[in-house]
Write a protein that holds these residues in place. Structure first.
Motif, PDB file in Angstrom:
ATOM      1  N   THR A  70       0.790  -1.198  -0.020  1.00 16.48           N
ATOM      2  CA  THR A  70      -0.023  -0.037  -0.053  1.00 16.48           C
ATOM      3  C   THR A  70       0.938   1.327  -0.233  1.00 16.48           C
ATOM      4  OG1 THR A  70      -1.855  -1.062   1.185  1.00 16.48           O
ATOM      5  CG2 THR A  70      -1.775   1.233   1.468  1.00 16.48           C
ATOM      6  N   LEU A  71       1.817   1.303   0.741  1.00 11.89           N
ATOM      7  CA  LEU A  71       2.647   2.547   0.860  1.00 11.89           C
ATOM      8  C   LEU A  71       3.509   2.685  -0.209  1.00 11.89           C
ATOM      9  CD1 LEU A  71       3.860   2.602   4.641  1.00 11.89           C
ATOM     10  CD2 LEU A  71       2.357   4.237   3.773  1.00 11.89           C
ATOM     11  N   ASP A  72       3.752   1.728  -0.971  1.00 11.02           N
ATOM     12  CA  ASP A  72       4.632   1.926  -2.302  1.00 11.02           C
ATOM     13  C   ASP A  72       3.781   2.579  -3.347  1.00 11.02           C
ATOM     14  OD1 ASP A  72       6.912   0.588  -1.267  1.00 11.02           O
ATOM     15  OD2 ASP A  72       5.839  -1.442  -1.724  1.00 11.02           O
ATOM     16  N   THR A  81       3.616  14.823  -1.464  1.00 10.39           N
ATOM     17  CA  THR A  81       2.234  15.379  -0.964  1.00 10.39           C
ATOM     18  C   THR A  81       1.378  14.496  -0.096  1.00 10.39           C
ATOM     19  OG1 THR A  81       0.709  14.613  -2.917  1.00 10.39           O
ATOM     20  CG2 THR A  81       2.061  16.593  -3.279  1.00 10.39           C
ATOM     21  N   PHE A  82       1.869  13.291   0.203  1.00  9.49           N
ATOM     22  CA  PHE A  82       1.296  12.519   1.219  1.00  9.49           C
ATOM     23  C   PHE A  82       1.550  12.840   2.531  1.00  9.49           C
ATOM     24  CE2 PHE A  82       0.899   8.452   3.571  1.00  9.49           C
ATOM     25  CZ  PHE A  82      -0.288   8.328   3.550  1.00  9.49           C
ATOM     26  N   MET A  83       0.376  12.984   3.224  1.00  6.78           N
ATOM     27  CA  MET A  83       0.464  13.401   4.625  1.00  6.78           C
ATOM     28  C   MET A  83      -0.382  12.246   5.505  1.00  6.78           C
ATOM     29  SD  MET A  83      -0.546  16.810   6.829  1.00  6.78           S
ATOM     30  CE  MET A  83      -2.166  16.769   6.489  1.00  6.78           C
ATOM     31  N   GLU A  84       0.629  11.339   5.953  1.00  4.66           N
ATOM     32  CA  GLU A  84      -0.511  10.294   6.850  1.00  4.66           C
ATOM     33  C   GLU A  84      -0.994  11.040   8.256  1.00  4.66           C
ATOM     34  OE1 GLU A  84       0.237   5.994   8.933  1.00  4.66           O
ATOM     35  OE2 GLU A  84       1.826   6.928   7.869  1.00  4.66           O
ATOM     36  N   LEU A  85      -2.186  10.390   8.526  1.00  3.30           N
ATOM     37  CA  LEU A  85      -2.988  10.756   9.477  1.00  3.30           C
ATOM     38  C   LEU A  85      -3.179   9.551  10.584  1.00  3.30           C
ATOM     39  CD1 LEU A  85      -5.758  12.816   7.695  1.00  3.30           C
ATOM     40  CD2 LEU A  85      -3.917  13.889   8.937  1.00  3.30           C
ATOM     41  N   SER A 108      -6.965  16.089  -4.812  1.00  4.90           N
ATOM     42  CA  SER A 108      -6.581  15.790  -3.430  1.00  4.90           C
ATOM     43  C   SER A 108      -7.315  14.390  -3.655  1.00  4.90           C
ATOM     44  CB  SER A 108      -7.192  16.667  -2.438  1.00  4.90           C
ATOM     45  OG  SER A 108      -6.131  17.733  -2.520  1.00  4.90           O
ATOM     46  N   PHE A 109      -6.574  13.403  -2.788  1.00  6.15           N
ATOM     47  CA  PHE A 109      -7.308  12.058  -2.448  1.00  6.15           C
ATOM     48  C   PHE A 109      -7.148  11.816  -0.850  1.00  6.15           C
ATOM     49  CE2 PHE A 109      -6.612  11.762  -6.898  1.00  6.15           C
ATOM     50  CZ  PHE A 109      -7.776  11.063  -7.411  1.00  6.15           C
ATOM     51  N   MET A 110      -8.045  10.882  -0.297  1.00  7.76           N
ATOM     52  CA  MET A 110      -7.844  10.454   0.971  1.00  7.76           C
ATOM     53  C   MET A 110      -7.519   9.076   0.589  1.00  7.76           C
ATOM     54  SD  MET A 110      -7.587  10.746   4.170  1.00  7.76           S
ATOM     55  CE  MET A 110      -8.739  12.037   4.745  1.00  7.76           C
ATOM     56  N   PHE A 111      -6.161   8.437   0.931  1.00  6.15           N
ATOM     57  CA  PHE A 111      -5.655   7.183   0.768  1.00  6.15           C
ATOM     58  C   PHE A 111      -5.884   6.356   1.861  1.00  6.15           C
ATOM     59  CE2 PHE A 111      -3.366   9.790  -2.543  1.00  6.15           C
ATOM     60  CZ  PHE A 111      -3.794   9.233  -3.555  1.00  6.15           C
ATOM     61  N   ILE A 112      -6.387   5.244   1.738  1.00  7.34           N
ATOM     62  CA  ILE A 112      -6.339   4.194   2.924  1.00  7.34           C
ATOM     63  C   ILE A 112      -6.005   2.888   2.544  1.00  7.34           C
ATOM     64  CG2 ILE A 112      -7.994   3.386   4.748  1.00  7.34           C
ATOM     65  CD1 ILE A 112      -9.658   5.716   4.379  1.00  7.34           C
ATOM     66  N   GLY A 113      -5.374   2.120   3.404  1.00  8.80           N
ATOM     67  CA  GLY A 113      -5.176   0.855   2.808  1.00  8.80           C
ATOM     68  C   GLY A 113      -4.387  -0.190   3.836  1.00  8.80           C
TER      69      GLY A 113
END
Length: 318
Positions: A70-72, A81-85, A108-113
């Motif tokens: 996922t992080l790859d 630009t990715f900012m982990e929450l 912008s996207f909310m990425f989750i995995g």
């Protein structure tokens, strides 16, 4: 480079090619034609192997240690630009599920995995991609945030299942997954889900509801893993290949059964063999699907999402 059992003939030819190249460098003998013949054999062998994989071989390929996680994907798509929450605001931050904001281009996207980890230490840290209830509650918190600001959601599914420990059940594992399924059905923002590796059981469904659900070519999606299915039915793991075939868990099977909306092709040899091409294909797919979804009225999009899942499993007897 690691090779699976069915890839060993490829390994032998690639070793021959390396030896041929070394001979050409260390001597005055022209080995160009010989090397070209071996390269052609490798290409033909790869086509023969990867175009005729059994369901179990695809399961093995989905678990390849060099396969992108996922992080790859997130780092390749969103870059800096990715900012982990973090955190579910109730218990703690579950490291098995990662999520945050990032951009593809200007969008912008909310990425989750789910994130498995690239070595033993990291796999333990990530609990092998098996999320606890707080992981699914963190994912839901991020999805609600995305809905509030009109940001589309992209989820990457890659898990052997939700964590089955006693403490997870005590904290409401089943309720957390069920809540996510319900909330994702009615979330008023586009959701794109991609199964990038393993999609097992409720652990996958907890972040697997979407307007468009796609599978990577060499991923699998099922209510249970082949090994566990084999253990239940035959009291042994020895029948895992038979179980894999019976479960109809490959991307081709799932697409035929209309349980997913499409299949994302992988480079010859799997996603790990050419990461750049894989990431570019996924990026183009996400951008294309988002364009289709953003053209819809939000209420109509949600109604279509609900209807899609309501129609699954419906059949007629003649």
């Amino acid at each position: 480079m690691e090779y699976l059992d069915f890839e060993l003939p490829i390994k032998e030819l690639e070793e021959q090619l390396q030896k041929c190249a070394i001979i050409g460098e260390e001597s005055e003998v022209d080995v160009t034609n010989t090397c070209k013949e071996i390269e052609d054999k490798i290409i033909n062998l790869k086509k023969n192997i990867y175009e005729n994989l059994t369901p179990w071989q695809r399961v093995q390929l989905s678990r390849h240690p060099n396969r992108p996680y996922t992080l790859d994907y997130i780092k390749a798509l969103a870059g800096d630009t990715f900012m982990e929450l973090h955190g579910d605001r109730t218990v703690k931050d579950d490291k098995a599920i990662v999520g945050g904001l990032g951009k593809i281009g200007d969008q912008s996207f909310m990425f989750i995995g789910q994130q498995k980890g690239i070595n033993t230490k990291m796999r333990q840290y990530r609990n092998f991609g098996m999320a606890n209830p707080e992981g699914y509650r963190k994912a839901l918190r991020l999805m609600r945030m995305a809905e509030k600001f009109g940001i589309p959601v992209v989820t990457f599914v890659d898990t052997p299942g939700a964590y089955p420990g006693l403490e997870a059940e005590e904290r409401g594992q089943g309720e957390a997954i069920a809540r996510n399924i319900f909330e994702m059905c009615v979330l008023k923002t586009p959701i794109i889900t991609i199964i990038i590796g393993e999609g097992a059981s409720g652990g996958a469904l907890g972040i697997g509801v979407g307007d468009r659900v796609l599978m990577m070519e060499n991923s699998w999606y099922s209510v249970i893993s082949p090994e566990n299915c084999s253990t239940i039915l035959w009291r042994s793991w020895e029948f895992k290949e038979k179980a894999a075939a019976a479960l109809k868990l490959t991307s081709k099977d799932m697409s035929t059964l209309k349980l997913v909306d499409g299949v994302i092709p992988e480079p010859l040899g799997g996603a790990h063999s050419d990461r750049e091409t894989t990431f570019n294909t996924v990026r183009e797919t996400i951008v294309k699907l988002l364009g289709e979804l953003q053209a819809k009225d939000v209420d109509n999009m949600v109604n279509e999402r609900i209807e899609k899942y309501a129609n699954m499993g419906v059949y007629e007897e003649k």
